[in-house]
Scaffold this motif. Structure first.
Motif, mmCIF file in Angstrom:
data_model
loop_
_atom_site.group_PDB
_atom_site.id
_atom_site.type_symbol
_atom_site.label_atom_id
_atom_site.label_comp_id
_atom_site.label_asym_id
_atom_site.label_seq_id
_atom_site.Cartn_x
_atom_site.Cartn_y
_atom_site.Cartn_z
ATOM 1 N N TRP A 123 0.841 -1.185 0.000
ATOM 2 C CA TRP A 123 0.000 0.000 0.000
ATOM 3 C C TRP A 123 0.881 1.242 0.000
ATOM 4 C CZ3 TRP A 123 -0.198 -3.344 4.334
ATOM 5 C CH2 TRP A 123 0.482 -2.892 5.467
ATOM 6 N N PRO A 181 -8.190 -3.375 2.171
ATOM 7 C CA PRO A 181 -7.970 -1.964 2.525
ATOM 8 C C PRO A 181 -7.260 -1.741 3.850
ATOM 9 C CG PRO A 181 -10.287 -2.563 2.816
ATOM 10 C CD PRO A 181 -9.622 -3.730 2.153
ATOM 11 N N TYR A 190 -4.692 -1.823 -5.802
ATOM 12 C CA TYR A 190 -5.639 -2.574 -6.641
ATOM 13 C C TYR A 190 -5.720 -1.964 -8.036
ATOM 14 C CZ TYR A 190 -9.901 -4.946 -8.120
ATOM 15 O OH TYR A 190 -10.814 -5.698 -8.817
ATOM 16 N N ASP A 247 -4.215 -1.814 -0.922
ATOM 17 C CA ASP A 247 -5.244 -0.790 -0.789
ATOM 18 C C ASP A 247 -5.798 -0.430 -2.166
ATOM 19 O OD1 ASP A 247 -3.237 0.693 -1.940
ATOM 20 O OD2 ASP A 247 -2.960 2.042 -0.232
ATOM 21 N N GLU A 248 -6.644 0.591 -2.206
ATOM 22 C CA GLU A 248 -7.297 0.950 -3.462
ATOM 23 C C GLU A 248 -6.284 1.317 -4.544
ATOM 24 O OE1 GLU A 248 -10.745 4.055 -5.116
ATOM 25 O OE2 GLU A 248 -10.266 3.920 -2.978
ATOM 26 N N CYS A 254 -5.527 -9.485 -8.607
ATOM 27 C CA CYS A 254 -5.540 -8.329 -7.716
ATOM 28 C C CYS A 254 -6.653 -8.479 -6.680
ATOM 29 C CB CYS A 254 -5.761 -7.047 -8.518
ATOM 30 S SG CYS A 254 -4.745 -6.922 -10.024
ATOM 31 N N HIS A 278 -8.423 -6.499 -3.235
ATOM 32 C CA HIS A 278 -8.518 -5.255 -2.468
ATOM 33 C C HIS A 278 -8.614 -5.583 -0.976
ATOM 34 C CE1 HIS A 278 -10.851 -1.337 -1.429
ATOM 35 N NE2 HIS A 278 -9.560 -1.200 -1.229
#
Length: 657
Positions: A346, A393, A378, A374-375, A389, A391
């Protein structure tokens, strides 16, 4: 630093059971309550803590006198059973309300104050949990109006507390200097651990600590609150670096803190908070602490009728990846199993390199790479064709164990890798060769240290076995109950494993591993067969530390760990000298403004130069050097003979004046 004698460790900590269905919900994130919406209240507390004294008065739970609190004591106990940290926060708020309503008189508020102190220091909540809580306990307990006095307050009890020579330190050796720096650090928001470091390790303080160890029954701190502050700060330093010493300081602190009355505790104004380690799992407890079912192969794995459908989105996505392109079959000693590579990442400083990272693995034929992040991670991962991938978070160091455990619970072997690595060769044939070089294939293979006999969990192969799943659950549960920083996760794994790696059938040199000290006692855990990946040349770490490096031929390197130490800066109490901040660019920047072939040749040359600068010889020398630890002073068995350790220390201090 300080530590208890191992022979008497059982007097302090009881073994923790690791077989359960859920993790302790210290922060009340999942608690179903009859009284409060705890997550919403916690969010409000975090954002509005300094403004909450009066707004909380509207709650029917909160009383204003000792008698009213006594009538509701069973209700307070019920909410404490639901949410310990939230209840402590509310009790502190209630105490502030009570004292404000009664012109700071102590007597009407003694019951709620005693309840607050008992829940903090008498109910078995680890001090590290209190001091790292996301509930803003420091705001709730730091009430300036309690000890900001004007001259007409001189007859008040608060004034007498502030000027009690048993508690305060004017003109008493080193204490005025410590008090001044504490006031400066707290008032200016400075990092206390670094701010007070020179004083904490001064000869005067070291001598006091030695005196306490030598004469425990007669030791009376020259400044009661000053000594508590010193112990808290030293606990904070060891909490970052040496957990074994931390537990010793916690042992010393608990009887002192339990002895305080609430007016002494609040009146001191000495509230220290540690760095907060986020322990939000992402996965549900049942997804980590229980098997998802018999998922032996791709052909038998089905989602229909499985508890997977009721799980968190990330767990369902992980199961879908197992059904899809996230795993490959491999054969070890005639047994076909499922294998995946997994990385979690991340932050934009790292995720900008993620496409090149994935592409490098694909270029080596490794497509069974699951990327958790995290976003931003991803989105970056999704730009690469054929990538897997997921996600996830939540961002914390426990994912180095939650991810392999979730995969093992799905019947998959997981090779978990850090992001600060560079693969030179397809690792799968090497892993198969390593596993088959033992009489019985180990359940866990992990990298090691070059210059000492220590593990390194930057690379670890988890094979889905009953024993290893139970072992990892116990480890993860211990780490969740003890929210130490990122670096402690490796110490924990080392301590849980012990010092008996499995040896190869035909080995020229035995694998020697020294376990790191972690805690005074550890929970029961199953015995597992584990061993090392070659730390000398195949799976080495760059020479950023005295004990890291590699030896041999660069063509033999499989995965190179170049050790990006940014987490050390974020979570260490000590200064970190991380000079090699350009390795991600060095290894993964494949862009080129000129002739591609020439640029690639230059990049490869720079990589080779980096490798050779970190090379330490032709072969890794034999070492039985123990893992690095801070110097410690032993607390011998006689120290624990008295059941009244710390009892009456304020009275002793006053009688000595």
């Amino acid at each position: 630093m300080l530590r208890l004698h191992v022979a008497v460790a059982s007097l302090f900590l009881e073994s923790l059971a690791y077989s359960k269905e859920e993790f302790t919900d210290w922060e009340c994130e999942r608690t179903e309550s009859k009284f409060f919406m705890w997550p919403s209240l916690r969010e409000l507390a975090v954002t509005e803590a300094s403004q909450m004294l009066r707004p909380l008065r509207s709650s029917p739970l909160l009383s204003s006198t000792s008698a009213e609190f006594g009538q509701m004591s069973s209700l307070w106990q019920a909410i404490f059973n639901e949410c310990p940290l939230g209840t402590i926060f509310l009790a502190a708020m209630e105490l502030g309300n009570c004292l404000a309503d009664h012109s700071r008189r102590i007597e009407p508020c003694e019951d709620v104050g005693s309840f607050m102190m008992d829940t903090m220091f008498g109910r078995g909540i680890p001090i590290a949990v209190l001091l790292t809580a996301s509930w803003p306990l420091n705001h709730a307990l730091h009430m300036p109006f309690l000890y900001a006095h004007t001259p007409e307050d001189k007859i008040s009890k608060w004034y007498s507390i502030q000027n009690d020579p048993a508690l305060n330190c004017e003109g008493d050796g080193i204490w005025p200097k410590i008090q001044k720096q504490l006031d400066s650090g707290i008032g200016d928001g400075l990092p206390l651990l670094e701010h007070l470091r020179s004083l904490i390790f001064s000869p005067e303080v070291q001598n006091l600590e030695a005196h306490q160890l030598s004469f425990p029954g007669d030791f009376v701190p020259g400044c009661a609150f000053g000594w508590l502050a010193v112990l808290l700060v030293k606990a904070g330093i060891s909490w970052h670096t040496e957990t074994f010493s931390y537990f010793s300081y916690e042992f010393l602190l608990k009887p002192y803190l339990a002895e305080l009355k609430f007016w002494e505790f609040l009146g001191s104004g000495r509230i220290c908070m540690y760095h907060r380690t986020n322990n939000e799992m992402g996965f549900l407890g049942r997804e980590l602490l229980q098997d998802a079912g018999s998922l032996g192969s791709l052909t038998t794995l089905r989602l229909e009728g499985s508890p997977i459908l009721d799980g968190q989105l990330i767990f369902r996505a992980t199961a879908a990846a197992v059904l899809g392109e996230g795993v490959r079959a491999y054969v070890v000693k005639g047994e076909t199993r499922l294998l995946t590579y997994a990385v979690y990442v991340w932050g934009k400083d790292f995720t900008k390199w993620l496409p090149a990272y994935i592409t490098r693995f694909h270029s080596l034929g490794v497509h069974n790479l699951m990327v958790f992040g995290d976003e931003g991670a991803y989105e970056a991962c999704s730009t690469v064709s054929g990538s897997v991938c997921l996600h996830l978070p939540t961002k914390n160091s426990l994912h180095r164990y939650t991810i392999p455990l979730a995969l093992m619970n799905l019947g998959v072997d997981a090779f978990v890798i850090d992001f600060d690595i560079y693969p030179f060769r397809d690792p799968t044939p090497i892993l198969i060769s390593e596993l088959e070089s033992y009489d019985d294939a180990p359940e866990l293979l992990l990298s090691g240290s070059y210059g000492d006999a220590c593990i390194c969990n930057a690379l670890a192969l988890y094979r889905s076995t009953t024993q290893l799943r139970e072992f990892t659950r116990g480890l993860l549960d211990w780490l969740y109950e003890n929210p130490f920083p990122h670096g402690v996760t490796q110490k924990a794994l080392s301590a849980f494993l012990g010092e008996k790696p499995v040896q190869k059938v035909h080995s020229k040199e035995p694998w020697v591993v020294k376990a790191e000290m972690l805690a005074l006692t550890l929970p029961p855990r199953p015995s597992i067969a584990w061993s090392l990946l070659d730390p000398g040349v195949q799976f080495p770490t760059s020479a950023k530390l005295e004990t890291s490096g590699w030896a041999g031929d660069p063509e033999d390197i499989v995965i190179y760990h170049f050790f990006h130490g940014s987490w050390l800066e974020a979570e260490s109490a000590l200064a970190v000298n991380d000079t090699g901040r350009d390795e991600l660019d060095l290894f993964y920047n494949t862009t080129c403004d000129g002739e591609p072939q020439t640029c690639e040749e230059r990049r490869q040359q720079r990589i080779l130069e980096h490798l050779m600068a970190n090379r330490k010889g032709d072969v890794r020398p034999f070492t039985d050097r123990s893992c690095y630890t801070l110097p410690v002073n032993e607390i011998d068995a006689h120290y624990l003979d008295s059941e009244n350790l710390g009892k009456g220390f304020l009275d002793k201090r006053r009688s000595a004046l």
